[in-house]
Design a protein around this motif. Structure first.
Motif, PDB file in Angstrom:
ATOM      1  N   MET C   1       0.830  -1.210   0.000  1.00 14.99           N
ATOM      2  CA  MET C   1       0.000   0.000   0.000  1.00 14.99           C
ATOM      3  C   MET C   1       0.858   1.250   0.000  1.00 14.99           C
ATOM      4  SD  MET C   1      -2.234   1.520   3.077  1.00 14.99           S
ATOM      5  CE  MET C   1      -3.880   1.013   2.630  1.00 14.99           C
ATOM      6  N   ASN C   2       0.409   2.245  -0.713  1.00 15.94           N
ATOM      7  CA  ASN C   2       1.230   3.428  -0.942  1.00 15.94           C
ATOM      8  C   ASN C   2       0.423   4.707  -0.688  1.00 15.94           C
ATOM      9  OD1 ASN C   2       3.195   5.134  -1.790  1.00 15.94           O
ATOM     10  ND2 ASN C   2       2.821   4.806  -3.983  1.00 15.94           N
ATOM     11  N   VAL C   3       0.948   5.562   0.195  1.00 14.73           N
ATOM     12  CA  VAL C   3       0.300   6.856   0.459  1.00 14.73           C
ATOM     13  C   VAL C   3       1.151   7.945  -0.178  1.00 14.73           C
ATOM     14  CG1 VAL C   3      -0.363   8.505   2.232  1.00 14.73           C
ATOM     15  CG2 VAL C   3      -0.808   6.078   2.579  1.00 14.73           C
ATOM     16  N   LYS C   4       0.633   8.569  -1.208  1.00 12.61           N
ATOM     17  CA  LYS C   4       1.375   9.582  -1.963  1.00 12.61           C
ATOM     18  C   LYS C   4       0.922  10.982  -1.531  1.00 12.61           C
ATOM     19  CE  LYS C   4       3.890  11.078  -5.511  1.00 12.61           C
ATOM     20  NZ  LYS C   4       5.349  10.898  -5.554  1.00 12.61           N
ATOM     21  N   PRO C   5       1.793  11.747  -0.865  1.00 15.46           N
ATOM     22  CA  PRO C   5       1.395  13.095  -0.438  1.00 15.46           C
ATOM     23  C   PRO C   5       1.097  13.972  -1.658  1.00 15.46           C
ATOM     24  CG  PRO C   5       3.445  12.400   0.608  1.00 15.46           C
ATOM     25  CD  PRO C   5       3.158  11.409  -0.476  1.00 15.46           C
ATOM     26  N   LEU C   6       0.124  14.863  -1.522  1.00 11.83           N
ATOM     27  CA  LEU C   6      -0.251  15.757  -2.618  1.00 11.83           C
ATOM     28  C   LEU C   6       0.328  17.140  -2.377  1.00 11.83           C
ATOM     29  CD1 LEU C   6      -3.961  14.660  -3.040  1.00 11.83           C
ATOM     30  CD2 LEU C   6      -2.056  14.115  -4.563  1.00 11.83           C
ATOM     31  N   ARG C   9       3.871  18.578   0.097  1.00 15.72           N
ATOM     32  CA  ARG C   9       3.825  17.842   1.361  1.00 15.72           C
ATOM     33  C   ARG C   9       4.745  16.626   1.324  1.00 15.72           C
ATOM     34  NH1 ARG C   9      -1.849  18.835   0.514  1.00 15.72           N
ATOM     35  NH2 ARG C   9      -2.723  20.237   2.078  1.00 15.72           N
ATOM     36  N   SER C  65      -0.283  16.262  10.066  1.00 11.75           N
ATOM     37  CA  SER C  65      -1.453  15.454  10.423  1.00 11.75           C
ATOM     38  C   SER C  65      -1.014  14.016  10.620  1.00 11.75           C
ATOM     39  CB  SER C  65      -2.489  15.492   9.292  1.00 11.75           C
ATOM     40  OG  SER C  65      -2.893  16.810   9.027  1.00 11.75           O
ATOM     41  N   GLU C  66      -1.408  13.425  11.745  1.00  8.97           N
ATOM     42  CA  GLU C  66      -0.996  12.048  12.028  1.00  8.97           C
ATOM     43  C   GLU C  66      -1.909  11.043  11.343  1.00  8.97           C
ATOM     44  OE1 GLU C  66      -0.871  11.539  16.227  1.00  8.97           O
ATOM     45  OE2 GLU C  66       0.502  13.222  16.542  1.00  8.97           O
ATOM     46  N   ILE C  67      -1.335  10.065  10.659  1.00  6.84           N
ATOM     47  CA  ILE C  67      -2.127   8.967  10.098  1.00  6.84           C
ATOM     48  C   ILE C  67      -1.365   7.672  10.352  1.00  6.84           C
ATOM     49  CG2 ILE C  67      -3.178  10.351   8.255  1.00  6.84           C
ATOM     50  CD1 ILE C  67      -1.212   8.819   6.336  1.00  6.84           C
ATOM     51  N   LYS C  68      -2.095   6.551  10.241  1.00  5.07           N
ATOM     52  CA  LYS C  68      -1.422   5.259  10.339  1.00  5.07           C
ATOM     53  C   LYS C  68      -1.357   4.639   8.956  1.00  5.07           C
ATOM     54  CE  LYS C  68      -1.908   3.906  15.133  1.00  5.07           C
ATOM     55  NZ  LYS C  68      -1.947   2.797  16.083  1.00  5.07           N
ATOM     56  N   VAL C  69      -0.199   4.138   8.579  1.00  6.73           N
ATOM     57  CA  VAL C  69      -0.031   3.441   7.306  1.00  6.73           C
ATOM     58  C   VAL C  69       0.494   2.054   7.636  1.00  6.73           C
ATOM     59  CG1 VAL C  69       1.102   3.452   5.059  1.00  6.73           C
ATOM     60  CG2 VAL C  69       0.510   5.623   6.165  1.00  6.73           C
ATOM     61  N   ASP C  70      -0.233   1.040   7.183  1.00 10.03           N
ATOM     62  CA  ASP C  70       0.140  -0.347   7.495  1.00 10.03           C
ATOM     63  C   ASP C  70       0.369  -0.544   8.985  1.00 10.03           C
ATOM     64  OD1 ASP C  70      -0.029  -0.859   4.803  1.00 10.03           O
ATOM     65  OD2 ASP C  70       2.100  -0.553   4.438  1.00 10.03           O
ATOM     66  N   GLY C  71      -0.487   0.116   9.779  1.00  7.78           N
ATOM     67  CA  GLY C  71      -0.446  -0.077  11.220  1.00  7.78           C
ATOM     68  C   GLY C  71       0.595   0.731  11.966  1.00  7.78           C
ATOM     69  N   ILE C  76       1.806  13.372   7.816  1.00  8.48           N
ATOM     70  CA  ILE C  76       1.845  14.097   6.543  1.00  8.48           C
ATOM     71  C   ILE C  76       2.094  15.550   6.904  1.00  8.48           C
ATOM     72  CG2 ILE C  76       0.590  14.796   4.480  1.00  8.48           C
ATOM     73  CD1 ILE C  76      -0.904  12.229   4.522  1.00  8.48           C
TER      74      ILE C  76
ATOM     75  N   GLY D  24      -3.683  -2.290   6.463  1.00  6.68           N
ATOM     76  CA  GLY D  24      -4.322  -1.147   5.835  1.00  6.68           C
ATOM     77  C   GLY D  24      -4.207   0.092   6.709  1.00  6.68           C
ATOM     78  N   VAL D  26      -5.280   2.418   9.443  1.00  6.33           N
ATOM     79  CA  VAL D  26      -6.117   2.416  10.632  1.00  6.33           C
ATOM     80  C   VAL D  26      -6.030   3.797  11.254  1.00  6.33           C
ATOM     81  CG1 VAL D  26      -6.528   1.407  12.892  1.00  6.33           C
ATOM     82  CG2 VAL D  26      -5.735  -0.028  11.014  1.00  6.33           C
ATOM     83  N   LEU D  83      -4.834  15.771   1.602  1.00  7.70           N
ATOM     84  CA  LEU D  83      -3.432  15.632   1.980  1.00  7.70           C
ATOM     85  C   LEU D  83      -2.665  14.640   1.115  1.00  7.70           C
ATOM     86  CD1 LEU D  83      -3.959  15.383   5.833  1.00  7.70           C
ATOM     87  CD2 LEU D  83      -3.350  17.415   4.523  1.00  7.70           C
ATOM     88  N   ALA D  84      -3.317  13.547   0.769  1.00 12.22           N
ATOM     89  CA  ALA D  84      -2.591  12.492   0.073  1.00 12.22           C
ATOM     90  C   ALA D  84      -3.548  11.617  -0.724  1.00 12.22           C
ATOM     91  CB  ALA D  84      -1.831  11.623   1.078  1.00 12.22           C
ATOM     92  N   LYS D  85      -2.976  10.925  -1.694  1.00 16.57           N
ATOM     93  CA  LYS D  85      -3.722   9.952  -2.491  1.00 16.57           C
ATOM     94  C   LYS D  85      -3.261   8.565  -2.038  1.00 16.57           C
ATOM     95  CE  LYS D  85      -4.333   8.710  -7.394  1.00 16.57           C
ATOM     96  NZ  LYS D  85      -3.966   9.111  -8.783  1.00 16.57           N
ATOM     97  N   GLU D  87      -2.796   4.659  -2.856  1.00 22.50           N
ATOM     98  CA  GLU D  87      -2.779   3.660  -3.938  1.00 22.50           C
ATOM     99  C   GLU D  87      -2.610   2.282  -3.336  1.00 22.50           C
ATOM    100  OE1 GLU D  87       0.452   5.424  -5.880  1.00 22.50           O
ATOM    101  OE2 GLU D  87      -0.752   6.967  -6.830  1.00 22.50           O
TER     102      GLU D  87
END
Lengths: 88, 88, 88, 88, 88, 88, 88
Positions: C1-6, C9, C65-71, C76, D24, D26, D83-85, D87
């Motif tokens: 899984m990939n989170v690409k900042p826009l 950022r 902004s805090e997010i979780k990616v793959d746990g 960001i 994923g 969370v 903030l982000a896309k 994929e």
């Protein structure tokens, strides 16, 4: 020792006015503790103003940062906070 | 180890002044805990200022972000918060 | 899984520093709970900065902004809130 | 029925994530009531972003205006708040 | 009588929606007293938007100035506060 | 006596509306004390608007500075606070 | 002695109006203590305005910095705070 202001700033030294100068600038009572008249000591790269060391200016109360240079109080002030030039 | 400031920023290191330097910069008492004089350690891509590592500067109290580099206190500061350059 | 900042950022991942790294960056005590050092994971379309995945950076506390990616916790962050690049 | 965002805006529809998706995104517990992940439904005249209907995005909590379209919750959001896309 | 908005503004007239329109826009309960859907009555010199009298739009709650025209409630609103165009 | 507004300003004179004008503009009750309709008396150097003395306008409540000219209440208002032109 | 305003500023001197001038400007009661009418004494480098010493102007209450020149109250004011020119 030399303090050279950077950017659009000046180094000024407040002038302690006599309370009842005849025909001179007398500051309002509420501002007595913090005079608004000063002598320009050094200038940075001023953008729009034509001021040089030795000029007498009026500046916004509370503006600027206080520092001591060679043991004496000075203020580094943004050129936009210099309101007027005084010509005797 | 090297901390390279990004953009219009500098890495500086505050100078602890002696309280009664003869003919030097003495900070006002109210600012004693947080000196305003510093040495430039590293510069980013400065837009308008001509400053380099080793320069001595005066900066706005409270400006900048404090970090430790190799165990010593440093400050990363925006170039607009550097007020003046000190030339001895 | 990939989170690409826009836009301008970055996606970063904070680095948990040892408290007394020899010769390394040690964060001030008051900032211990929220470290200021991070690894760049992904970059958006950065305007002025030359940063890439794998770079080690120092960023403003509280920014982003805090997010979780793959746990795992990520942040960001706007590129303007990245203060410096760390080169070991 | 069609809701076409105007200017630099998007119409998005929040995605209700399972709490413990394997590998994923969370969301942090404090944000559980208001998810930050959404599907793009319609785009306005986006200035800098390359997003289209069907894209999965992460957006700033609290940003945007909530409306109902065909009985379902949607958000009209400024493109700067995306903030982000994501994929997969 | 004719009220011509000046600059980047529109004159709009709110639409009172039925509470349970089948397949239509239903406003969230908290916004029931102040609907967000309106009909464009007159446009000023709009800068970027392509809107004309008769268009149905969604606008930001609380935005705009309320006036009465020919005894009926209208709102003069800045074009930036019009979020979307509704096409049935 | 003539008061000439400077810059992007107008001198206006509020119109006291009858409470129940048939088919005319009736101000909302909450605004009764301070009407929003006025007559243009003098214009300064307006930047974008095409308004002249004698035009009837609607302006933002609370905007502008109140002065008396020849004993009558007038308002000097920024052109950006004039919302609409009224054509009977 | 001469006080020369710098930049887009003017030196003005407030005019003490009679309370019931026939056909003249009468200030609203709430503003009686701080008149809004003044005489231009000196101008700086005005950007957009055509004002000279001797002109009578109306200015925003509370705007400007009060100073005394030759023992009399004056105000240094930003040109943007001068609302109108009065022509008798």
């Amino acid at each position: 020792m030399n303090v050279k202001p950077l950017g659009n700033r000046l180094l000024i030294k407040t002038i302690v006015e006599e309370k009842k100068t005849e025909g001179g600038i007398v500051l309002p009572d509420s501002a007595k503790e913090k005079p608004q008249t000063a002598l320009v000591v050094e200038v940075g790269n001023l953008e729009d103003l034509d001021l040089k060391a030795g000029d007498k200016v009026i500046f916004s109360k509370y503006a600027g940062s206080e520092i001591k240079v060679d043991g004496e109080d000075h203020i580094i002030i943004d050129a936009d906070d210099v309101l007027a030039k005084v010509e005797d």
